[in-house]
Design a protein around this motif. Structure first.
Motif, PDB file in Angstrom:
ATOM      1  N   PRO A   8       0.825  -1.207   0.000  1.00 27.59           N
ATOM      2  CA  PRO A   8       0.000   0.000   0.000  1.00 27.59           C
ATOM      3  C   PRO A   8       0.860   1.258   0.000  1.00 27.59           C
ATOM      4  O   PRO A   8       2.076   1.170   0.136  1.00 27.59           O
ATOM      5  CB  PRO A   8      -0.760  -0.145   1.317  1.00 27.59           C
ATOM      6  CG  PRO A   8       0.210  -0.840   2.210  1.00 27.59           C
ATOM      7  CD  PRO A   8       0.964  -1.800   1.335  1.00 27.59           C
ATOM      8  N   GLN A  11       0.745   2.520   5.605  1.00 28.43           N
ATOM      9  CA  GLN A  11       0.326   1.434   6.488  1.00 28.43           C
ATOM     10  C   GLN A  11       0.593   1.852   7.925  1.00 28.43           C
ATOM     11  O   GLN A  11       1.720   2.233   8.271  1.00 28.43           O
ATOM     12  CB  GLN A  11       1.104   0.157   6.166  1.00 28.43           C
ATOM     13  CG  GLN A  11       0.669  -1.050   6.960  1.00 28.43           C
ATOM     14  CD  GLN A  11      -0.507  -1.763   6.354  1.00 28.43           C
ATOM     15  OE1 GLN A  11      -0.447  -2.255   5.242  1.00 28.43           O
ATOM     16  NE2 GLN A  11      -1.588  -1.832   7.114  1.00 28.43           N
ATOM     17  N   PHE A  19       4.006  -6.554   8.954  1.00 32.92           N
ATOM     18  CA  PHE A  19       3.826  -5.579   7.879  1.00 32.92           C
ATOM     19  C   PHE A  19       4.376  -6.147   6.580  1.00 32.92           C
ATOM     20  O   PHE A  19       5.420  -6.816   6.587  1.00 32.92           O
ATOM     21  CB  PHE A  19       4.565  -4.287   8.240  1.00 32.92           C
ATOM     22  CG  PHE A  19       4.899  -3.391   7.071  1.00 32.92           C
ATOM     23  CD1 PHE A  19       6.194  -3.342   6.559  1.00 32.92           C
ATOM     24  CD2 PHE A  19       3.935  -2.594   6.491  1.00 32.92           C
ATOM     25  CE1 PHE A  19       6.511  -2.512   5.486  1.00 32.92           C
ATOM     26  CE2 PHE A  19       4.241  -1.766   5.422  1.00 32.92           C
ATOM     27  CZ  PHE A  19       5.532  -1.732   4.917  1.00 32.92           C
ATOM     28  N   THR A  21       4.900  -5.009   2.312  1.00 29.81           N
ATOM     29  CA  THR A  21       4.753  -4.094   1.177  1.00 29.81           C
ATOM     30  C   THR A  21       5.082  -4.865  -0.096  1.00 29.81           C
ATOM     31  O   THR A  21       5.967  -5.723  -0.100  1.00 29.81           O
ATOM     32  CB  THR A  21       5.645  -2.849   1.306  1.00 29.81           C
ATOM     33  OG1 THR A  21       5.591  -2.098   0.085  1.00 29.81           O
ATOM     34  CG2 THR A  21       7.095  -3.191   1.593  1.00 29.81           C
ATOM     35  N   THR A 103       6.230   2.753   0.284  1.00 33.52           N
ATOM     36  CA  THR A 103       5.207   2.476   1.301  1.00 33.52           C
ATOM     37  C   THR A 103       5.668   3.096   2.600  1.00 33.52           C
ATOM     38  O   THR A 103       6.742   2.763   3.102  1.00 33.52           O
ATOM     39  CB  THR A 103       4.984   0.970   1.508  1.00 33.52           C
ATOM     40  OG1 THR A 103       4.486   0.386   0.307  1.00 33.52           O
ATOM     41  CG2 THR A 103       3.998   0.740   2.639  1.00 33.52           C
ATOM     42  N   LEU A 105       5.469   3.472   6.426  1.00 32.40           N
ATOM     43  CA  LEU A 105       5.065   2.660   7.574  1.00 32.40           C
ATOM     44  C   LEU A 105       5.071   3.498   8.848  1.00 32.40           C
ATOM     45  O   LEU A 105       6.070   4.128   9.170  1.00 32.40           O
ATOM     46  CB  LEU A 105       6.009   1.467   7.743  1.00 32.40           C
ATOM     47  CG  LEU A 105       5.807   0.627   9.014  1.00 32.40           C
ATOM     48  CD1 LEU A 105       4.446  -0.045   9.011  1.00 32.40           C
ATOM     49  CD2 LEU A 105       6.924  -0.409   9.158  1.00 32.40           C
TER      50      LEU A 105
END
Lengths: 109, 118
Positions: A8, A11, A19, A21, A103, A105
């Protein structure tokens, strides 16, 4: 031209959660690199994957290169607040390295 | 080992003014890159050098941007005249060639030069 997309885009996870990606290229890659950029910092190299289907681990981080060499993933197990930052893949195609969209985080303590 | 050094770290100018950024790569690194990074986006390549030769400048807006790497070591990137849309972070990176193959090593980035055009 070569395009590299990541999902995504953002996140948010609770500390201790996992997690992942995902990185997808429009063209076949000769290799892929992953970088981490802390807020206000510059990208720092994490790892390079070269072979089809390759899997590499660095402590809680697991990197995969797809069989078709067009996609890759980064998985972090049991995130910590030190994992905060933006993760970029960089795909090397024909004479070109293209960075993904990244992404971001966020880890909630 | 010293890292990639860039200057200035920050620059604020008015539109239509010129600006220049300087980069000193890691000693022994043949390949030097200039990237542009907008907020929330990934680095976008502007130009790549192999020693003193620009081998990929296809993304460099040549009407206002220019770069040089004299003697194949440090490099400068110039914008003249600057436009509002040029506000971004300009990253310099260098890499060592693996097995003689151009640009195959990991990229080492400098801290970047943040440009604000008013």
């Amino acid at each position: 031209g070569q395009q590299v997309m990541q999902i995504p885009q953002y996140q948010h996870v609770q500390e201790g959660e996992d997690f992942t990606t995902y990185c997808n290229s429009s063209t076949t890659l000769s290799n892929i690199q992953w970088y981490k950029q802390r807020p206000g910092g510059h990208p720092v190299f994490l790892i390079q994957l070269v072979k089809s289907g390759e899997v590499k681990k660095q402590k809680r981080l697991t990197f995969q290169f797809g069989e078709a060499k067009k996609n890759s993933s980064l998985h972090i197990t049991a995130t910590q607040t030190t994992d905060v930052g933006t993760y970029f893949c960089a795909g090397r195609g024909y004479q070109k390295v293209t960075f993904g969209t990244g992404t971001k985080l966020q880890v909630i303590p | 080992e010293a890292g990639v050094v860039q200057s200035p770290r920050y620059k604020i100018i008015e539109k239509k003014q010129p600006v220049a950024f300087w980069c000193n790569p890691i000693s022994g690194h043949n390949t030097l890159y200039w990237y542009l990074q907008n907020l929330g986006q990934g680095p976008e390549l502007l130009i790549r050098y192999e020693n003193e030769e620009a081998v990929d400048d296809s993304q460099l807006p040549k009407d206002r941007f220019s770069a040089e790497r004299l003697k194949g070591v440090d490099s400068t990137l110039k914008i003249q005249p600057a436009e509002l849309g040029d506000s971004a972070v300009y990253l310099c990176a260098s890499s060592k060639n693996l097995l003689g193959r151009s640009g195959t090593g990991e990229l080492f980035f400098g801290e970047g030069s943040r440009l604000t055009v008013l």
